[in-house]
Design a protein around this motif. Sequence first.
Motif, PDB file in Angstrom:
ATOM      1  N   UNK A  78       0.811  -1.211   0.000  1.00 28.40           N
ATOM      2  CA  UNK A  78       0.000   0.000   0.000  1.00 28.40           C
ATOM      3  C   UNK A  78       0.848   1.265   0.000  1.00 28.40           C
ATOM      4  N   UNK A  79       2.094   1.169  -0.456  1.00 29.13           N
ATOM      5  CA  UNK A  79       2.997   2.313  -0.417  1.00 29.13           C
ATOM      6  C   UNK A  79       3.356   2.762  -1.828  1.00 29.13           C
ATOM      7  N   UNK A  80       3.479   4.078  -2.054  1.00 29.62           N
ATOM      8  CA  UNK A  80       3.938   4.557  -3.357  1.00 29.62           C
ATOM      9  C   UNK A  80       5.458   4.480  -3.524  1.00 29.62           C
ATOM     10  N   UNK A  81       6.161   4.059  -2.470  1.00 29.81           N
ATOM     11  CA  UNK A  81       7.619   4.023  -2.503  1.00 29.81           C
ATOM     12  C   UNK A  81       8.136   2.590  -2.530  1.00 29.81           C
ATOM     13  N   UNK A  82       9.311   2.440  -3.107  1.00 31.97           N
ATOM     14  CA  UNK A  82       9.983   1.139  -3.118  1.00 31.97           C
ATOM     15  C   UNK A  82      11.483   1.388  -3.197  1.00 31.97           C
ATOM     16  N   UNK A  83      12.243   0.403  -2.694  1.00 29.84           N
ATOM     17  CA  UNK A  83      13.705   0.477  -2.741  1.00 29.84           C
ATOM     18  C   UNK A  83      14.247  -0.876  -3.177  1.00 29.84           C
ATOM     19  N   UNK A  84      15.317  -0.832  -3.970  1.00 27.10           N
ATOM     20  CA  UNK A  84      15.890  -2.072  -4.461  1.00 27.10           C
ATOM     21  C   UNK A  84      17.400  -2.007  -4.544  1.00 27.10           C
TER      22      UNK A  84
END
Length: 720
Positions: free
Chosen positions: A564-570
């Motif tokens: 449910x988040x607009x952010x992501x990290x990879x």
Amino acid sequence: MPKKLLIKDKTTYAGNMRAGRQIRSRKLTTAVLVAVIPVFALAGSEISTGYNSYGYPGLIDMPVATSRPDGELAFSSSHFAGQTRNTLTFQITPRLSGSFRYSIIDNYQGGSTLYDRSFSLHYRFLDETYTRPAVAIGFNDFLGTGIYASEYVVATKSVGKRLRVSLGMGWGRLGGSGGFKNPLSVLSDKLETRPVRNTGQGGTVESAQFFRGDAALFGGVEWQATDRLKLIAEYSSDAYPDESPFNFERDSQLNLGASYKIRPGMDLSLRYLYGSEIGVQLTAALNPKNPASTSGREPAPPPVLPRGALSAEELNWPTSEGQQTTRSTDLAQALRQQGIRLHGLSFEGSTARVEIENTTYQLEAQAVGRTARVLSRRMPTNVDTFEIILVSSGVPVSELLVRRSDMETLGDDLEGSWKSFARTSITSPVGKLHPIPERYPRFDWNLKPYLTPSLFDPDSPIRADLGVQLDATYEPAPGWELTGSVRKKIIGNLDDASRRSDSLLTRVRSDFNLYEQQGDPAITNLTAAYYFKPGQDLYGRVTVGYLEPMFGGISSEVLWKPNNSPFAFGVEANYVKQRAYDQLFDFRSYEVATGHVSAYWDMGNGFHTQIDAGRYLAGDWGATVSLDREFKNGWKIGAFATLTDVPFSTFGEGSFDKGIRITMPISWLTGEPNKSAYTTTIRPVTRDGGARLDVGGRLYEKVRPLQKPALQDGWGKFWR
């Protein structure tokens, strides 16, 4: 008569002749306007905004303050006096448009042919009202070599429905004819002088030039004569310093033009320019929001079946393993008819847990809605809740809890779309998958055409190869994918490219023409990949093999993306070796460790931004910033730029890596549901700095479309 006097007299005579031509040109312009406007005063329709010869919203050469429809993508090609400008323009937002231009100028400054690439931005910051004009600001050639470098402010006001006038002030190139002291110099004396542009390799922003030096006025009138015909007159402030007098005599600052709409989205323009030249322009535009083919050509979804309509036989759920296998087979067949693959099926109390893979629809919400419809017809009456798991590459991504009673009551509700979304729970799945026996192993193959373009080579600006590509995928177990692609060219001229790279870096991309010349047939990729989920919001990938046409090795990735988040990290780490030019099984000697840390932001309204920082294929360190706009039907249009520790002088022409990427879904053309798409990347120049590994199956684009924000955006298709 003395020789000097004779020369003087000839010069005076030539000047008088030129002045006479200018006077006659102005008289001709006035006469045409006076004659034409009354003729069409009672005809025509509301005026439309056109594209000028530089490819952005404008008159003939000059800009206007109005904009094209939001989302429009247009290509224009204009030509006059040995100059051809090919421009791709995208209306990024309702107010902002961006243009990429490729120009060919013969006899440039009296010398050889110049091939030039440039960018423009046009922003409308005030809308037109009854008493106020629309006002826009623009920047031309702010990243290229600067031959078109200019800035402007322009106002546009409609007079009735068919007449529109524009008046503006330009600097730089647009301040070259009829120029006067910069009025902004009241703020600072430094604004009186425009610094000389240091073109170097191009690709740098010379902000010190902005709105400096002499300014000049420009303007024009547009008259929408009929539904198809528009007449234009403008006063130009473009002095053409590098083209005149080498290519043409500039006898007047007045231009006349007529634009005719051949059909919706295609205009042909004819111009009389600068008192001496005839020009022509063809513009073709499309809008991703408006499908080329009628939408809704997919088969109608099955109607929801209330539990009271089920037969006595369907009231009892089979208990034996064989009977359950038969029922899952029947469910798989019913979903297959809707373009959905059944991955797994299990039960817990009154809840049916159904795992699906969407192989057909651009929007996952449409696959969810059709699955829920099928379940309403296939599940026994004691099943109250449908737990639908969205699966990608054998990994569960989202879990949707849909109440059966909501399906039965909201199907015919005029507000059923948002009500059904409000009542649906969307979370990250917990627990293991339960694939049906017939799901694994699975083998798929596909034979399709491919098109590989190559642009902006000065020897031949447009090249392309057309051929066939065989794709194959084998899935032995959940999360495992073995894939391969083989290409065979049928026709094309990419292998005719004769230019050789002059790169000072390791040639990881700039030798692309050698791969095209020797790679026929070519194995573009041959890999084994494993996808897994180490945590509730974590996703992982490991890929080995021939990862792309130029490199092979091992690639690994971990992505953190809450549902449910607009952010992501990879984080991605790779160790690769350069492939041989024939793109078969051999390697060259160069090998490198490369990888990036990535941050993703879903900005809403279809805009997505991404920042990747790390080490690139040539061993340089830096970061890439990307901005893309994604439409609900699958279109994507975006731009990216990469800056690394490679000096601009070492990078070479263009100074740094940048480009535009476009994805066009096949369903937009056919009107039929299909997840296939054609993607191309347009780079002004292909160099070796900032080159990233092009490995397939990266996690963000596998995960994001299946999560709550994307599902919410596409929920209007839930009942389709």
